[in-house]
Design an enzyme around this catalytic site. Structure first.
Site, PDB file in Angstrom:
ATOM      1  CD  GLU A  43      -0.468 -69.173-120.538  1.00 38.00           C
ATOM      2  OE1 GLU A  43      -1.476 -69.597-119.944  1.00 38.00           O
ATOM      3  OE2 GLU A  43      -0.280 -69.321-121.755  1.00 38.00           O
ATOM      4  NE  ARG A  68       5.079 -66.269-131.350  1.00 39.73           N
ATOM      5  CZ  ARG A  68       6.411 -66.286-131.378  1.00 39.73           C
ATOM      6  NH1 ARG A  68       7.056 -67.270-132.007  1.00 39.73           N
ATOM      7  NH2 ARG A  68       7.105 -65.329-130.789  1.00 39.73           N
ATOM      8  CB  CYS A  73       6.733 -74.624-112.497  1.00 37.54           C
ATOM      9  SG  CYS A  73       5.886 -75.929-111.553  1.00 37.54           S
ATOM     10  CG  HIS A 110       8.615 -74.432-108.463  1.00 35.79           C
ATOM     11  ND1 HIS A 110       8.006 -73.901-109.584  1.00 35.79           N
ATOM     12  CD2 HIS A 110       9.924 -74.055-108.532  1.00 35.79           C
ATOM     13  CE1 HIS A 110       8.909 -73.215-110.281  1.00 35.79           C
ATOM     14  NE2 HIS A 110      10.065 -73.297-109.669  1.00 35.79           N
ATOM     15  CG  ASP A 125      12.540 -72.169-111.624  1.00 34.06           C
ATOM     16  OD1 ASP A 125      11.726 -72.435-112.529  1.00 34.06           O
ATOM     17  OD2 ASP A 125      12.197 -71.905-110.446  1.00 34.06           O
TER      18      ASP A 125
END
Length: 265
Positions: A43, A68, A73, A110, A125
């Protein structure tokens, strides 16, 4: 990078719902990876909450474990790398070019890892926002890996490197391409800053929350939630931010109390 304390490691394992043994072997790597991807969503909501994306180890622990939340990435894989370091795994930091809708690779934006364990190299990943891995896969070409309701494989890139592909609608869809050239944490800091601040960054254009499930995948794009599973797709539209937050709690177990803002204001 400072390893996690025993108390922090226990808190992380509780966060991802892992109650099994932790050893330096392929079974543990697979179990931790799978638990993370199924329980911690990708997110980018901090950009819409008026917060910076911090990559310092303590900031990642506080966000993902204590509060939490999920992350993108660099946050997700950054947290997982710290777990790998703490549990004794040998790893190499890598960077990938994500394919756009026209199958063109973008810049190296990424983060992923290559982990060496039990004499084999594994692609690791836990933080890809597309149709990414649920569990690690060996660095092998053309082998198809079934992971719950999804299939993955690696193919060689004609220009060098490896392409991660996911089977979507009976065809193989390329997600990203990477080489085995090691990256440095500062490489991710540059990419993280660009994706956080550039007006043309896709992550500044829309809220994205996504997570694989044992039956398929969930993806929230702005106020539209798509639920893949059991051979079909269902779409739910949130009427407003109140309903949006309710759906975040219901489907992703994310509690957001703050108000959302426009990052491009």
């Amino acid at each position: 990078m400072t390893p996690l304390t025993p108390e922090q490691l226990d808190a992380y394992l509780h966060r991802i719902g892992h109650s099994g043994p932790v050893a330096n072997d392929a079974d543990t790597l697979t179990a931790l990876h799978t638990a993370h991807t199924l329980n911690v969503p990708f997110e980018n909501l901090d950009l819409f909450l008026g917060r910076a994306i911090a990559l310092e180890p303590d900031a990642l622990f506080e966000k993902i474990v204590t509060r939490r939340r999920g992350g993108w990435c660099f946050e997700m894989n950054g947290m997982f790398v710290r777990v790998l370091q703490t549990t004794g795994f040998k790893f190499t930091l890598l960077a990938a070019r994500v394919f756009d809708e026209d199958d063109n690779p973008g810049p190296r934006s990424h983060q992923l890892q290559l982990v060496r364990v039990e004499g084999r190299d594994w692609v690791v990943d836990v933080g890809f926002g597309g149709f990414g891995l649920i569990a690690p896969i060996p660095l092998e070409e053309e082998t198809v890996h079934n992971q719950f309701a999804q299939e993955f494989r690696l193919v060689r890139d004609p220009a060098g490197g490896y392409i991660l592909q996911t089977r979507l609608d009976a065809k193989w869809d390329s997600q990203y391409v990477f080489t085995l050239e090691p990256s440095l944490p500062r490489d991710y800091e540059y990419a993280n800053y660009y994706l956080s601040h550039a007006p043309d960054s896709i992550f500044r254009q829309k809220r994205v929350v996504t997570q694989p499930t044992e039956n398929g995948r969930l993806k929230f794009s702005n106020l539209e939630l798509k639920i893949w599973g059991n051979g079909g797709t269902r779409t739910v539209h949130a009427a407003d931010d109140t309903e949006y937050k309710r759906l975040l709690r219901e489907h992703f177990r994310l509690a957001i109390d703050e108000g959302f803002v426009d990052p491009n204001r």
